[in-house]
Write a protein that holds these residues in place. Structure first.
Motif, short mmCIF file in Angstrom:
data_model
loop_
_atom_site.label_atom_id
_atom_site.label_comp_id
_atom_site.label_asym_id
_atom_site.label_seq_id
_atom_site.Cartn_x
_atom_site.Cartn_y
_atom_site.Cartn_z
N LYS A 285 0.84 -1.23 0.00
CA LYS A 285 0.00 0.00 0.00
C LYS A 285 0.86 1.25 0.00
CE LYS A 285 -4.18 -1.91 1.88
NZ LYS A 285 -4.65 -2.48 3.14
N LYS B 48 3.73 -3.12 -8.85
CA LYS B 48 4.04 -1.73 -9.16
C LYS B 48 5.43 -1.29 -8.70
CE LYS B 48 1.58 2.58 -8.81
NZ LYS B 48 0.47 3.29 -8.18
N ALA C 222 9.69 2.15 -3.28
CA ALA C 222 9.57 3.56 -3.72
C ALA C 222 10.34 4.50 -2.80
CB ALA C 222 8.11 3.97 -3.82
N ALA D 206 12.72 5.50 0.95
CA ALA D 206 12.48 5.55 2.40
C ALA D 206 11.10 6.16 2.61
CB ALA D 206 13.56 6.40 3.06
N ASP D 207 10.50 5.87 3.75
CA ASP D 207 9.12 6.33 4.01
C ASP D 207 9.13 7.84 4.29
OD1 ASP D 207 6.63 6.97 5.41
OD2 ASP D 207 6.28 4.80 5.20
N ILE D 208 8.57 8.58 3.34
CA ILE D 208 8.62 10.04 3.43
C ILE D 208 7.76 10.54 4.61
CG2 ILE D 208 8.12 12.21 2.22
CD1 ILE D 208 8.64 10.64 -0.43
N GLY E 299 17.66 12.29 11.83
CA GLY E 299 17.96 12.04 10.41
C GLY E 299 19.30 11.34 10.26
N PHE F 234 18.91 7.79 11.48
CA PHE F 234 18.15 6.97 10.53
C PHE F 234 19.02 6.62 9.31
CE2 PHE F 234 14.57 6.66 7.27
CZ PHE F 234 14.17 5.41 7.68
N GLY F 235 19.79 7.62 8.85
CA GLY F 235 20.69 7.38 7.73
C GLY F 235 21.72 6.30 8.08
N GLY G 19 15.04 6.33 -4.82
CA GLY G 19 15.66 6.72 -3.55
C GLY G 19 16.25 5.51 -2.85
N GLY G 20 15.78 5.27 -1.62
CA GLY G 20 16.26 4.11 -0.86
C GLY G 20 16.05 2.79 -1.59
N PRO H 157 15.36 10.51 -6.37
CA PRO H 157 14.57 11.76 -6.40
C PRO H 157 14.81 12.69 -5.23
CG PRO H 157 13.17 9.86 -5.89
CD PRO H 157 14.58 9.36 -5.94
N LEU I 7 13.09 16.54 -2.91
CA LEU I 7 12.46 16.57 -1.58
C LEU I 7 13.27 17.42 -0.61
CD1 LEU I 7 11.81 12.72 -1.28
CD2 LEU I 7 10.01 14.44 -1.52
N PRO J 104 20.49 11.59 -1.04
CA PRO J 104 20.35 10.17 -0.74
C PRO J 104 21.09 9.87 0.56
CG PRO J 104 20.96 10.48 -3.03
CD PRO J 104 21.09 11.82 -2.38
N PHE K 282 21.13 6.46 2.10
CA PHE K 282 21.45 5.05 2.33
C PHE K 282 22.52 4.57 1.34
CE2 PHE K 282 16.84 4.14 4.05
CZ PHE K 282 17.17 4.73 5.26
N1 CO8 Z 1 7.14 6.99 1.34
C1 CO8 Z 1 5.91 6.88 1.89
N2 CO8 Z 1 4.82 6.58 1.15
C2 CO8 Z 1 4.99 6.38 -0.17
C3 CO8 Z 1 6.24 6.50 -0.80
C4 CO8 Z 1 7.37 6.82 0.03
N3 CO8 Z 1 8.60 6.91 -0.46
N4 CO8 Z 1 6.08 6.28 -2.12
C5 CO8 Z 1 4.78 6.03 -2.31
N5 CO8 Z 1 4.11 6.10 -1.15
C6 CO8 Z 1 2.68 5.91 -0.91
C7 CO8 Z 1 1.87 7.13 -1.39
O1 CO8 Z 1 1.86 8.12 -0.40
C8 CO8 Z 1 0.53 6.50 -1.62
O2 CO8 Z 1 -0.12 6.33 -0.38
P1 CO8 Z 1 -1.70 6.67 -0.23
O3 CO8 Z 1 -2.37 5.68 -1.16
O4 CO8 Z 1 -1.97 6.42 1.22
O5 CO8 Z 1 -1.89 8.07 -0.68
C9 CO8 Z 1 0.85 5.09 -2.13
O6 CO8 Z 1 2.22 4.85 -1.73
C10 CO8 Z 1 0.78 4.99 -3.64
O7 CO8 Z 1 1.62 6.00 -4.19
P2 CO8 Z 1 1.09 7.05 -5.29
O8 CO8 Z 1 -0.36 7.29 -5.15
O9 CO8 Z 1 1.99 8.25 -5.22
O10 CO8 Z 1 1.34 6.20 -6.61
P3 CO8 Z 1 1.64 6.77 -8.08
O11 CO8 Z 1 1.55 5.60 -8.99
O12 CO8 Z 1 0.81 7.96 -8.36
O13 CO8 Z 1 3.18 7.28 -8.03
C11 CO8 Z 1 5.49 7.10 -7.45
C12 CO8 Z 1 4.19 6.36 -7.81
C13 CO8 Z 1 5.98 7.90 -8.67
C14 CO8 Z 1 6.53 6.06 -7.08
C15 CO8 Z 1 5.23 8.06 -6.27
O14 CO8 Z 1 4.57 7.31 -5.23
C16 CO8 Z 1 6.42 8.69 -5.69
O15 CO8 Z 1 6.97 9.61 -6.27
N6 CO8 Z 1 6.89 8.21 -4.50
C17 CO8 Z 1 7.98 8.80 -3.80
C18 CO8 Z 1 9.29 8.44 -4.45
C19 CO8 Z 1 10.43 9.13 -3.72
O16 CO8 Z 1 10.56 10.32 -3.71
N7 CO8 Z 1 11.32 8.31 -3.11
C20 CO8 Z 1 12.47 8.78 -2.39
C21 CO8 Z 1 12.16 8.94 -0.95
S1 CO8 Z 1 13.50 9.66 -0.05
C22 CO8 Z 1 14.60 8.40 0.15
O17 CO8 Z 1 14.39 7.29 -0.28
C23 CO8 Z 1 15.84 8.74 0.87
C24 CO8 Z 1 16.60 7.46 1.27
C25 CO8 Z 1 17.60 7.75 2.32
C26 CO8 Z 1 16.97 8.19 3.61
C27 CO8 Z 1 17.98 8.55 4.59
C28 CO8 Z 1 17.31 9.13 5.84
C29 CO8 Z 1 18.19 9.94 6.63
#
Ligand code: CO8
Length: 261
Positions: free
Chosen positions: A24, A61, A65, A67-69, A80, A83-84, A111-112, A134, A138, A142, A144
């Motif tokens: 989900k 799908k 996608a 780390a949990d934003i 932060g 967590f990293g 991302g992660g 990406p 945000l 990155p 991780f």
């Molecule tokens: N975190 C939390 N929830 C997420 C994430 C995420 N990364 N990606 C998707 N979801 C959730 C959405 O919020 C949505 O939830 P809900 O149905 O409750 O609204 C559900 O998944 C489905 O997603 P979408 O509706 O957005 O689906 P789409 O098909 O429209 O889009 C995408 C798919 C393009 C993948 C889009 O979901 C997206 O852009 N996701 C975020 C991608 C992103 O930016 N990832 C990088 C995150 S930052 C990271 O990874 C840093 C890593 C290192 C961390 C270090 C910490 C210190």
């Protein structure tokens, strides 16, 4: 084996199959999932019956996608950093468990998720997979290992372009720049990963694991030290029953029957 909520795990004839399971949230890495993955990797590293590990994402799908934003949104700088470091330690563990790890990338690896795939030994992409870092979109970098593993894998120039633009690329482009080893039709992803795992498992496992250790050790050091390490593990192979079997099978013009000893 412990049962986990966000990580499914099955073993089948020497293959350990990890499925990251938060469909989900597109399998986004929250603390709970990462903690479970950490525990599972410890268990797998101790399990001699597992020869090759495959990691994929649940659903059609996403691989992961990122780390949990939502979880990261309001954390403090110290949280932060912690967590990293936590994620980095788990990905380092994944990179260095004795068994080879194949990422079967079934969808978004962002991302992660891209960082997780890069910590694996081999990446196979479904034709539906998409990759990217990406984070700068945000307001973060990155965290991780992406700024380090991406340039090591695809070169500094291409890595910087992906990191600075936050562009998402498809499987074809990921293959072209060397981010993935191959692309297959989505429905053939897991069977292809398993075929590759079986091919690896037919070889002498201690030698496979020493190759992994030699490549990983060498990539983190200079050539001279890496080559010295290779000489040590090369010598070590002659302590194994599989070296005797492999060479006597060759001389005897027959297929080797490895005992993994
Ligand atoms: N975190 C939390 N929830 C997420 C994430 C995420 N990364 N990606 C998707 N979801 C959730 C959405 O919020 C949505 O939830 P809900 O149905 O409750 O609204 C559900 O998944 C489905 O997603 P979408 O509706 O957005 O689906 P789409 O098909 O429209 O889009 C995408 C798919 C393009 C993948 C889009 O979901 C997206 O852009 N996701 C975020 C991608 C992103 O930016 N990832 C990088 C995150 S930052 C990271 O990874 C840093 C890593 C290192 C961390 C270090 C910490 C210190």
């Amino acid at each position: 084996m412990t049962t986990y909520n966000n990580v499914l795990y099955q073993t089948d004839n020497g293959i350990g199959m990890i499925t990251l399971n938060r469909p989900k949230a597109l399998n986004a890495l929250n603390s709970e999932l990462l903690t479970e993955l950490n525990g599972l990797l410890d268990e797998i590293a101790q399990d001699d019956s597992v020869k090759v590990v495959i990691i994929t994402g649940s659903g059609d799908k996403a691989f992961v996608a990122g780390a949990d934003i939502a979880e990261m949104q309001n954390i403090s700088p110290l949280e932060g950093r912690a967590f990293g470091k936590f994620g980095q330690a788990i990905f380092n563990k994944l990179e260095n468990i004795p068994q080879p790890v194949i990422a079967a990338v079934n969808g978004f690896a962002l991302g992660g998720g891209c960082e997780l795939a890069m910590a694996c030994d081999i990446r196979i992409a479904s034709d539906k997979a998409k990759f990217g870092q990406p984070e700068v979109g945000l307001g973060i970098v990155p965290g991780f290992g992406g700024t380090q593993r991406l340039p090591r894998l695809i070169g500094k120039g291409r890595a910087k372009e992906l990191l600075y633009t936050a562009d998402m690329i498809n499987a074809e482009e990921a293959y072209r720049i060397g981010l993935v080893n191959r692309i297959v039709a989505a429905e053939e992803l897991l069977s292809t990963a398993k075929e590759l795992a079986e091919k690896i498992m037919a070889r002498a496992q201690a030698a496979v694991q020493l190759c992994k250790a030699a490549v990983n050790t060498g990539m983190d050091t200079d050539l001279e030290s890496g080559i010295a390490y290779e000489a040590e593990v090369f010598g070590l192979c002659f302590a194994s029953a599989d070296q005797k079997e492999g060479m006597s099978a060759f001389i005897g013009k027959r297929k080797p029957n490895f005992s993994n000893k």
